[in-house]
Design a protein around this motif. Structure first.
Motif, PDB file in Angstrom:
ATOM      1  N   LYS A  22      -0.620  -7.767  -7.638  1.00 15.52           N
ATOM      2  CA  LYS A  22      -1.421  -6.406  -7.153  1.00 15.52           C
ATOM      3  C   LYS A  22      -0.474  -5.801  -5.900  1.00 15.52           C
ATOM      4  O   LYS A  22      -0.001  -6.287  -5.047  1.00 15.52           O
ATOM      5  N   THR A  24       0.401  -2.424  -3.634  1.00 17.87           N
ATOM      6  CA  THR A  24      -0.166  -1.338  -2.951  1.00 17.87           C
ATOM      7  C   THR A  24       0.737  -0.739  -2.105  1.00 17.87           C
ATOM      8  O   THR A  24       1.687  -0.998  -1.654  1.00 17.87           O
ATOM      9  N   THR A  25       0.543   0.678  -2.406  1.00 14.52           N
ATOM     10  CA  THR A  25       1.889   1.747  -1.744  1.00 14.52           C
ATOM     11  C   THR A  25       1.208   2.101  -0.400  1.00 14.52           C
ATOM     12  O   THR A  25       0.138   2.027  -0.095  1.00 14.52           O
ATOM     13  N   GLY A  28      -1.618   4.167  -0.301  1.00 11.70           N
ATOM     14  CA  GLY A  28      -2.915   3.424  -0.724  1.00 11.70           C
ATOM     15  C   GLY A  28      -3.085   3.207  -2.234  1.00 11.70           C
ATOM     16  O   GLY A  28      -4.273   2.781  -2.694  1.00 11.70           O
ATOM     17  N   VAL A  30      -2.891   1.632  -5.707  1.00 15.89           N
ATOM     18  CA  VAL A  30      -2.797   0.258  -6.410  1.00 15.89           C
ATOM     19  C   VAL A  30      -2.516   0.250  -7.751  1.00 15.89           C
ATOM     20  O   VAL A  30      -2.845   0.720  -8.601  1.00 15.89           O
TER      21      VAL A  30
END
Length: 403
Positions: A22, A24-25, A28, A30
Motif C-alpha cells: 500500500k 500513500t502519497t 492522500g 492510495v
C-alpha cells in the motif's frame, strides 16, 4: 510534486497467503500492488520492508519508470523472483495511483482498449478421468470457450493434477512440503488418452489447454507434443524446465503443438531467446513476478515483433490486485493471446474487492480509476499469515523431480 509519504506491507491469508503493498502519497492517494510469491511470501515482505520501503519515502510518485530503474539497477544484485516481485508490487501501486490521479482506469493510460473484453480459460480437474471430463463439461456449460484439463495418473500417488473438481492448488498446511509421486512414462501413456477423451465427448468447438508443469526432458516433450497434435491443443504449457532454453529448439523440431512458457521466469532477459528465436508461441510471465506493468509491457512488446502472444499466469496464488493489473495490459496490447483465470475463494473477497467481472469465458474490466480494486485492511487483520509450502515430487526410487 506529489511524493510517496508512506509505504506499508500487508501480509494476510484469506484462503491463501498474500503480500500486498500500500503506497500513500503526500496528498492522500492510495495505490495497491501485489507482492505475493507463493511459498516464499515472507522473503518478499522482508525485502520490501527492510530494503525497498526506506528508499521510496519522498520520491516523486509520478516517476514510475525512474522508480523502476532505481529499484532494479540500484540494487546491484539484479533479477530473481524475490527482487522482481518486490519491484512489481511497487510499480503496480504507482500505476494505480497515476490512474486515480488522472481519474482514469489504468488501461486508458496504456493506450486504451484494443478489445472489448479479455478471453480467459478455466481449470478443469478431477480425481479421476470421469470426474475431470465432467468438470470440462461444467466449464463449457458456464460459457467458457477455453478450458485447461488435468487429472491424476493411475498408479502414481498424488501426481500433479490429481485434485478434486472445483478445488484449487492450495499449498499444504504443515511444517514441511507434501511429497507427491511422479512417473514420466505413465504420464506419456495416460495424458494423451485422457485429453483424447475430452475431445471425444465434447468435440473441437472450444480451445483445450494442458499444463505439463516442467516435468519432461525436451525429447519427451517432443514425443508428447506429437502424440496430441490431432487433438489440436491451444497449447502445452511448460513442457520442460525453462532454465535450459536450448531444449526448446529440440521440441520445436519434433512437434507443431503450440508451446507456452514463462510463469516462473522473471524478466525480459529470461525470455529473450525463447521469444527472438520463436521457440514458443505464448509467453506466460506474470505482472507480479516479472517486474510489474512497466516491465511486462516491455516483454509483450518484444514478443509482438516475433509473433509470440501473451498468456499470463493468473492462478489464485496471486491476489485480485495482480489479476486487475494483468487485465489492464491484456485489454490494450496487440498480441494478446489468453489470460489464465481461477476464481478466488469467497473469503478472499472479504479483503480484496475487484471491479472486474467474469461473464462466461470472458472478463470485463471496471471503468473505475486506477486498477479498480479496493482492499479492506481491517478485514485483512482477521486472516494472519500461515506458513505453507507447495508440494515436491519424487520418482518411485526416491529421486527428487520437478513438481
Amino acid at each position: 510534486m506529489d511524493t510517496i509519504a508512506r509505504c506499508d506491507v500487508i501480509v494476510c491469508s484469506p484462503g491463501r497467503n498474500f503480500v500486498t503493498v500500500k503506497i500513500t502519497t503526500s496528498d492522500g492517494i492510495v495505490g495497491w500492488g501485489d507482492a505475493t510469491l507463493n511459498g516464499r511470501e515472507l522473503a518478499v515482505a522482508s525485502y520490501l520492508t527492510e530494503h525497498v520501503v526506506p528508499c521510496l519515502i519522498g520520491r516523486d510518485a509520478s516517476r514510475i519508470g525512474d522508480t523502476w530503474q532505481y529499484l532494479y539497477r540500484g540494487a546491484y544484485w539484479r533479477r530473481g523472483p524475490v527482487t522482481m516481485t518486490a519491484i512489481a508490487a511497487v510499480d503496480v501501486a504507482l500505476w494505480d495511483i497515476k490512474g486515480k490521479r488522472a481519474n482514469l482506469p489504468v488501461y486508458e493510460l496504456l493506450g486504451g482498449k484494443a478489445r472489448e473484453n479479455v478471453l480467459v480459460y478455466g481449470h478443469a480437474a478431477g480425481g479421476d478421468l470421469a470426474e475431470m471430463v465432467d468438470d470440462v463439461g461444467r466449464f463449457l456449460d458456464l460459457g467458457f470457450t477455453a478450458v485447461r484439463a488435468q487429472t491424476g495418473l493411475v498408479g502414481v500417488p498424488q501426481a500433479y493434477g490429481a485434485h478434486a473438481a472445483g478445488s484449487t492448488y492450495d499449498p499444504a498446511d504443515g511444517s514441511l512440503p507434501t511429497e507427491t509421486g511422479w512417473d514420466t512414462r505413465a504420464y506419456l501413456d495416460q495424458a494423451p488418452a485422457y485429453l483424447a477423451a475430452v475431445r471425444e465427448r465434447f468435440g473441437f468447438d472450444f480451445d483445450l489447454l494442458h499444463d505439463c508443469h516442467h516435468r519432461m526432458t525436451p525429447n519427451e516433450a517432443g514425443r508428447f507434443g506429437r502424440s496430441v497434435e490431432e487433438l489440436k491443443l491451444f497449447w502445452m504449457e511448460d513442457p520442460t524446465p525453462a532454465e535450459n532454453q536450448e531444449g526448446f529448439r529440440l521440441i520445436r523440431q519434433r512437434t507443431s503443438t503450440p508451446i507456452a512458457v514463462g510463469e516462473v521466469l522473471n524478466s525480459i532477459w529470461d525470455v529473450q531467446t525463447l521469444i527472438t528465436e520463436q521457440l514458443i508461441d505464448y509467453v506466460r510471465t506474470s505482472v507480479s513476478h516479472a517486474g510489474g506493468i512497466t516491465h511486462l509491457r516491455r516483454i509483450f512488446d518484444l514478443a509482438a515483433l516475433y509473433h509470440v502472444r501473451s498468456g499470463s499466469h493468473g492462478a489464485t496464488d496471486l491476489s485480485p490486485v495482480s489479476l486487475a493489473a494483468a487485465l489492464a495490459l491484456d485489454i490494450t496490447i496487440p498480441n494478446f493471446g489468453i489470460q489464465e483465470y481461477m476464481a478466488h475463494l469467497p473469503v478472499t473477497h472479504e479483503v480484496f474487492r475487484p471491479g472486474y467481472r467474469l461473464e462466461g469465458g470472458r472478463v470485463w474490466l471496471s471503468d473505475a480509476p486506477g486498477l479498480g480494486v479496493e482492499v479492506d485492511e481491517e478485514a485483512a487483520k482477521k486472516f494472519p499469515y500461515e506458513r505453507k509450502y507447495l508440494p515436491v515430487a519424487r520418482l518411485a526410487d526416491g529421486t527428487l523431480w520437478d513438481w
